[in-house]
Scaffold this motif. Structure first.
Motif, PDB file in Angstrom:
ATOM      1  N   ASP A   1      -0.460   7.178  -6.453  1.00 30.26           N
ATOM      2  CA  ASP A   1      -1.641   6.320  -6.592  1.00 30.26           C
ATOM      3  C   ASP A   1      -2.744   6.816  -5.651  1.00 30.26           C
ATOM      4  O   ASP A   1      -2.662   6.628  -4.433  1.00 30.26           O
ATOM      5  N   GLU A   2      -3.774   7.414  -6.234  1.00 30.04           N
ATOM      6  CA  GLU A   2      -4.850   7.988  -5.434  1.00 30.04           C
ATOM      7  C   GLU A   2      -5.619   6.931  -4.654  1.00 30.04           C
ATOM      8  O   GLU A   2      -6.054   7.170  -3.519  1.00 30.04           O
ATOM      9  N   MET A   3      -5.774   5.730  -5.225  1.00 33.16           N
ATOM     10  CA  MET A   3      -6.509   4.672  -4.544  1.00 33.16           C
ATOM     11  C   MET A   3      -5.770   4.216  -3.275  1.00 33.16           C
ATOM     12  O   MET A   3      -6.376   3.999  -2.226  1.00 33.16           O
ATOM     13  N   LYS A   4      -4.450   4.086  -3.379  1.00 37.53           N
ATOM     14  CA  LYS A   4      -3.656   3.708  -2.201  1.00 37.53           C
ATOM     15  C   LYS A   4      -3.779   4.780  -1.120  1.00 37.53           C
ATOM     16  O   LYS A   4      -3.874   4.474   0.079  1.00 37.53           O
TER      17      LYS A   4
ATOM     18  N   LEU B   1      -5.138   4.153   2.727  1.00 36.62           N
ATOM     19  CA  LEU B   1      -4.388   4.521   3.936  1.00 36.62           C
ATOM     20  C   LEU B   1      -5.185   5.523   4.771  1.00 36.62           C
ATOM     21  O   LEU B   1      -5.237   5.407   6.008  1.00 36.62           O
ATOM     22  N   TYR B   2      -5.826   6.493   4.120  1.00 37.11           N
ATOM     23  CA  TYR B   2      -6.625   7.475   4.851  1.00 37.11           C
ATOM     24  C   TYR B   2      -7.750   6.795   5.638  1.00 37.11           C
ATOM     25  O   TYR B   2      -8.024   7.142   6.796  1.00 37.11           O
TER      26      TYR B   2
ATOM     27  N   ILE C   1       0.832  -1.207   0.000  1.00 31.06           N
ATOM     28  CA  ILE C   1       0.000   0.000   0.000  1.00 31.06           C
ATOM     29  C   ILE C   1       0.870   1.262   0.000  1.00 31.06           C
ATOM     30  O   ILE C   1       0.549   2.261  -0.656  1.00 31.06           O
ATOM     31  N   ILE C   2       1.996   1.202   0.702  1.00 39.01           N
ATOM     32  CA  ILE C   2       2.837   2.397   0.856  1.00 39.01           C
ATOM     33  C   ILE C   2       3.654   2.692  -0.400  1.00 39.01           C
ATOM     34  O   ILE C   2       3.902   3.856  -0.733  1.00 39.01           O
TER      35      ILE C   2
END
Length: 404
Positions: free
Chosen positions: A349-352, A356-357, A342-343
């Motif tokens: 990468d907006e989806m990642k 995370l948010y 994910i990082i």
């Protein structure tokens, strides 16, 4: 151990031992799959015979221990007369010797058959080895028969010889405590990059059979030695991190499945910490799920015991593998370690970033701190800091190394 050392191992101490020794056997058999057992042609078997005999003669005839070849239908037996000495050492030597010389035979034979017949052979080469003590009032013929039976049993499954060598390597690693710990820093993003703690990681000097810790722990699980290996890694991690600075944390990986083991004893870790004048408040158990947790009740019971002593809990690899939302809800950890998958390139990468948010929002509501794993680029670090992540870990911030 080479042939000369092997013969020295077996030098007789007196005349009474001159006839003593061991008989060794290497068994080779091409096992067809059930689906094409009937299609095994005479030409295939003939070529297998020619190949196996040619390779065996070229490899083993030069050995002073070689006694000869014997075919029983399509199974080849290579007879070795070994000296007196430790049967365990002799078996280990024969395993190494046979593996070294036969490891590539399956592929070589398949290539020869494919070139001649334009068809890949279906099946696997099975190899087994065995050693028995000569003498014991039995004739050579009976002893050879016994060692042949043992070699066949050993070679019942493809890869049996390699598995035996890997098991011996694992037993030696655990018995001689050959794990070496390294430590990767975890940095606080709210305290000007101060080191918040270290994750302890297991390494081995010899990577002949286990290229990395993942392969090592996977094999230990297959062999039922996960608990012994996990405990050794934990003990080594604590031994090697003295002294931690005040307020710093030591993150120790513990497999969730270990906590389901009835032999698991939480008190052992506390005793070891006391020996090194460390407190449970210094330690975070990092729960790693190599397979899904079958019994959350058992794991929660162990974790409650740990928490009552002052330990904290982290869940590793969040967002990958088996680390699920259920684990977070059931185990209520103090830290979530967000996986590198994910990082990595999160700034691109907006989806990642959305994932995370969302994890940060969930963690805030549950009173959990987020650790971003696998930070390798300044842009990744800037993005996770911008999103409000508390801690970060990765090659950009520090590689695993001996304790500083």
């Amino acid at each position: 151990m080479n042939v000369r050392q092997l013969r020295e191992l077996g030098q007789p101490a007196d005349a009474e031992n001159e006839c003593s020794g061991h008989l060794g056997m290497i068994y080779l058999s091409w096992h067809h799959t059930a689906a094409n057992q009937r299609s095994s042609t005479a030409s295939f078997q003939e070529q297998w015979h020619q190949f196996a005999e040619r390779e065996a003669e070229s490899v083993f005839r030069s050995s002073m221990l070689y006694e000869g070849l014997q075919w029983m239908q399509d199974d080849l037996f290579i007879h070795m007369r070994l000296p007196a000495g430790s049967q365990v050492q002799l078996e280990e030597w024969l395993l190494d010797f046979a593996h070294k010389h036969t490891e590539a035979w399956e592929q070589q034979f398949a290539e020869e058959w494919e070139i001649e017949k334009q068809l890949l052979p279906k099946g696997k080469l099975h190899v087994g080895v065995a050693v028995v003590e000569a003498g014991a009032g039995l004739s050579d013929g009976l002893i050879w028969y016994e060692v042949m039976k043992k070699a066949i049993l050993h070679g019942q499954s493809a890869g049996a010889m390699k598995r035996s060598l890997m098991r011996r390597a694992l037993d030696r690693l655990i018995g001689e405590r050959l794990i070496e710990p390294v430590y990767q820093p975890i940095v606080s993003l709210h305290s000007h990059g101060e080191i918040f703690g270290y994750e302890a990681l297991a390494r081995t000097a010899d990577r002949t059979w286990f290229p990395g810790p993942m392969e090592l722990f996977q094999f230990a699980e297959q062999e039922g030695l996960t608990y012994s290996l996990d405990r050794l890694a934990r003990e080594k991690a604590i031994d090697g991190c003295i002294p931690l600075r005040q307020g710093q944390k030591l993150f120790i990986n513990v497999m969730a499945q270990i906590m389901e083991d009835p032999d698991f004893s939480p008190g052992q870790t506390l005793s070891l910490l006391e020996q090194h004048r460390l407190s449970p408040h210094n330690v975070v158990f990092e729960i790693t799920e190599r397979s899904s947790i079958a019994d959350f009740g058992s794991v929660k019971k162990v974790l409650e015991h740990y928490r009552s002593q002052g330990y904290q809990i982290a869940i590793d690899d969040v967002g990958a593998g088996y680390s699920s939302l259920q684990s977070i809800i059931e185990l209520r950890p103090d830290y979530l370690k967000v996986d590198r998958s994910i990082i990595q390139n999160i700034d691109l990468d907006e989806m990642k970033e959305h994932i995370l948010y969302t994890l940060i929002q969930l963690a805030d509501k549950m009173g959990i701190a987020i650790i971003a794993e696998g930070i390798e680029r300044e842009e990744e670090l800037a993005k996770v800091r911008e999103l409000g992540v508390a801690y970060a870990q990765g090659y950009l911030l520090g590689r695993p190394a001996a304790f500083p």
